[in-house]
Design an enzyme around this catalytic site. Structure first.
Site, PDB file in Angstrom:
ATOM      1  N   TYR A 103       0.897  -1.111   0.110  1.00 40.84           N
ATOM      2  CA  TYR A 103      -0.198  -0.084   0.136  1.00 40.84           C
ATOM      3  C   TYR A 103       0.975   1.417   0.062  1.00 40.84           C
ATOM      4  O   TYR A 103       0.744   2.042   0.827  1.00 40.84           O
ATOM      5  CB  TYR A 103      -1.037  -0.001   1.222  1.00 40.84           C
ATOM      6  CG  TYR A 103      -2.359   0.684   0.782  1.00 40.84           C
ATOM      7  CD1 TYR A 103      -3.267  -0.006  -0.041  1.00 40.84           C
ATOM      8  CD2 TYR A 103      -2.581   1.882   1.368  1.00 40.84           C
ATOM      9  CE1 TYR A 103      -4.335   0.505  -0.475  1.00 40.84           C
ATOM     10  CE2 TYR A 103      -3.789   2.495   0.859  1.00 40.84           C
ATOM     11  CZ  TYR A 103      -4.659   1.835   0.068  1.00 40.84           C
ATOM     12  OH  TYR A 103      -5.836   2.397  -0.333  1.00 40.84           O
ATOM     13  N   HIS A 144       3.414   4.613  -0.599  1.00 35.39           N
ATOM     14  CA  HIS A 144       3.048   6.145  -0.480  1.00 35.39           C
ATOM     15  C   HIS A 144       4.546   6.501  -0.717  1.00 35.39           C
ATOM     16  O   HIS A 144       5.424   5.616  -1.097  1.00 35.39           O
ATOM     17  CB  HIS A 144       2.491   6.457   0.629  1.00 35.39           C
ATOM     18  CG  HIS A 144       3.074   5.873   1.959  1.00 35.39           C
ATOM     19  ND1 HIS A 144       4.479   6.449   2.407  1.00 35.39           N
ATOM     20  CD2 HIS A 144       2.726   5.434   3.165  1.00 35.39           C
ATOM     21  CE1 HIS A 144       4.598   5.860   3.516  1.00 35.39           C
ATOM     22  NE2 HIS A 144       3.646   5.091   4.047  1.00 35.39           N
ATOM     23  N   GLY A 178       6.724   7.783   1.116  1.00 30.66           N
ATOM     24  CA  GLY A 178       7.603   7.576   2.139  1.00 30.66           C
ATOM     25  C   GLY A 178       8.278   6.223   1.556  1.00 30.66           C
ATOM     26  O   GLY A 178       9.613   6.151   1.571  1.00 30.66           O
ATOM     27  N   HIS A 179       7.463   5.347   1.323  1.00 30.60           N
ATOM     28  CA  HIS A 179       8.114   4.058   0.890  1.00 30.60           C
ATOM     29  C   HIS A 179       8.893   4.356  -0.532  1.00 30.60           C
ATOM     30  O   HIS A 179      10.292   3.872  -0.684  1.00 30.60           O
ATOM     31  CB  HIS A 179       7.015   2.959   0.338  1.00 30.60           C
ATOM     32  CG  HIS A 179       6.329   2.393   1.394  1.00 30.60           C
ATOM     33  ND1 HIS A 179       4.834   2.782   1.463  1.00 30.60           N
ATOM     34  CD2 HIS A 179       6.439   1.757   2.552  1.00 30.60           C
ATOM     35  CE1 HIS A 179       4.071   2.154   2.576  1.00 30.60           C
ATOM     36  NE2 HIS A 179       5.274   1.565   3.139  1.00 30.60           N
ATOM     37  N   ASP A 189       9.446   5.144  11.642  1.00 28.97           N
ATOM     38  CA  ASP A 189       9.386   3.710  12.608  1.00 28.97           C
ATOM     39  C   ASP A 189      10.842   3.899  13.248  1.00 28.97           C
ATOM     40  O   ASP A 189      11.705   2.914  13.133  1.00 28.97           O
ATOM     41  CB  ASP A 189       9.132   2.609  11.942  1.00 28.97           C
ATOM     42  CG  ASP A 189       7.798   2.592  11.320  1.00 28.97           C
ATOM     43  OD1 ASP A 189       6.819   2.495  11.905  1.00 28.97           O
ATOM     44  OD2 ASP A 189       7.791   2.625   9.898  1.00 28.97           O
TER      45      ASP A 189
HETATM   46  P1  AMP Z   1       5.744  -0.201   6.280  1.00 31.41           P
HETATM   47  O1  AMP Z   1       5.224  -0.779   4.909  1.00 31.41           O
HETATM   48  O2  AMP Z   1       4.773   0.616   7.013  1.00 31.41           O
HETATM   49  O3  AMP Z   1       6.190  -1.393   7.005  1.00 31.41           O
HETATM   50  O4  AMP Z   1       7.030   0.701   5.904  1.00 31.41           O
HETATM   51  C1  AMP Z   1       8.067  -0.017   5.151  1.00 31.41           C
HETATM   52  C2  AMP Z   1       9.181   0.949   5.500  1.00 31.41           C
HETATM   53  O5  AMP Z   1       8.878   2.346   4.690  1.00 31.41           O
HETATM   54  C3  AMP Z   1       9.729   1.144   6.729  1.00 31.41           C
HETATM   55  O6  AMP Z   1      11.093   1.279   6.895  1.00 31.41           O
HETATM   56  C4  AMP Z   1       8.895   2.519   7.098  1.00 31.41           C
HETATM   57  O7  AMP Z   1       9.731   2.954   8.237  1.00 31.41           O
HETATM   58  C5  AMP Z   1       9.107   3.340   5.964  1.00 31.41           C
HETATM   59  N1  AMP Z   1       8.166   4.196   6.001  1.00 31.41           N
HETATM   60  C6  AMP Z   1       7.015   4.281   6.153  1.00 31.41           C
HETATM   61  N2  AMP Z   1       6.265   5.524   6.282  1.00 31.41           N
HETATM   62  C7  AMP Z   1       7.273   6.352   6.059  1.00 31.41           C
HETATM   63  C8  AMP Z   1       7.348   7.717   5.833  1.00 31.41           C
HETATM   64  N3  AMP Z   1       6.172   8.428   6.114  1.00 31.41           N
HETATM   65  N4  AMP Z   1       8.550   8.336   5.316  1.00 31.41           N
HETATM   66  C9  AMP Z   1       9.625   7.579   5.456  1.00 31.41           C
HETATM   67  N5  AMP Z   1       9.612   6.216   5.530  1.00 31.41           N
HETATM   68  C10 AMP Z   1       8.661   5.420   5.834  1.00 31.41           C
END
Ligand code: AMP
Length: 277
Positions: free
Chosen positions: A29, A31, A33-34, A147
């Protein structure tokens, strides 16, 4: 872009990659950030592998594993546009073979903050990350500061188990109004989306107090609690000003500190943090 659904397929793709491999582990999913992690890997590494896996072992009973947002087709289209080489998109049964009973656990820094409110969460994270490192064998792995505790836990995992992986920390990407991007933001109603701004507002307030010279940990925590108390839809899980390495709560700030919080906006649990230094 190749898509591997099995460990064997991913290993075959990996064997064909020469040079440095960068891994971006995600739960999908996707965004911005990823994508910021993916773009940095694209610049630094010869090959980029992204994993998309909603990892059941990092969700507690009663958490949102079943309803966690998923859209693999859209994710793959985004990653193709970023010229990612390979995506690992396995089933739960593929990563957790029937009858498995092996877990990886980091003690100490997993026992505070998120660890208190989500028992077993980090054991799930470190177990799946260890699996991904073994399968993909990256030179570098990219994680977001969003995180922050997870990042410290992964660094400890890598150090303690001698993984030959460089952990790269990336800044938090925010919406224009300050809300940290998160797949879970998709759960928010328009009214909750507005209320969710208390997280970044509270952290910004603490940052301003710190910049003005405030070094008392309890006063910084109280300032964040006050901001959140003004939002009727918000309920605090924790508010913390802790040592940036050990995550021990601070009375007085001397070195780099991490201000972090977890807040429930209705039924949606959000986290955010800033470094005070
Ligand atoms: P997740 O899919 O939420 O497990 O996140 C995957 C990776 O993307 C993890 O290393 C998160 O810390 C990073 N991540 C999630 N949201 C953000 C964001 N807003 N800015 C930067 N990295 C992010």
């Amino acid at each position: 872009m190749e898509v591997a659904a099995t460990v064997a397929e991913m290993r075959a793709l990996r064997r064909a990659m020469a040079g440095d491999v960068g891994l971006v582990p995600t739960m999908g999913y996707l965004h911005e950030g990823h994508l910021s992690l993916v773009r940095t890997a694209r610049r630094r590494d010869d090959h980029v592998v992204v994993s998309i896996f909603v990892n059941p072992t990092q969700f507690g009973p009663g958490e949102d594993f079943e309803r966690y947002p998923r859209d693999p087709e859209r994710d793959l289209a985004l990653l193709r546009r970023e010229r990612v080489d390979a995506v690992l998109l396995p089933s739960v049964e593929e990563l957790y073979p029937e009858g498995d009973s092996t877990f990886v656990e980091v003690a100490g820094i997993t026992e505070v903050l998120e660890g208190v409110h989500r028992p077993g969460h980090f054991r799930g994270v470190t177990t799946v990350v260890a699996k991904l490192f073994h399968i993909v064998q990256p030179r570098r792995a990219y994680f977001g500061r969003k995180d922050a505790q997870q990042l410290l836990v992964i660094r400890k995992l890598v150090r303690d188990l001698h993984f030959d992986v460089e952990v790269v920390a990336m800044p938090t990407v925010r919406e224009p109004d300050g809300l940290a991007m998160s797949s879970r933001n998709a759960y928010l109603s328009p009214r909750e989306r507005e209320a969710a701004l208390v997280l970044s507002r509270a952290l910004r307030g603490a940052g301003e107090l710190f910049a003005a010279g405030e070094r008392d940990g309890e006063r910084l925590r109280a300032s964040m609690r006050d901001v959140i108390a003004q939002e009727p839809l918000a309920q605090v899980d924790y508010v913390s000003v802790a040592d940036g390495e050990t995550l021990r709560e601070l009375d007085r700030l001397e070195g780099p500190a991490l201000a972090s919080l977890a807040v429930r906006i209705g039924a949606v649990r959000l986290i955010d943090n800033v470094t005070l230094e």
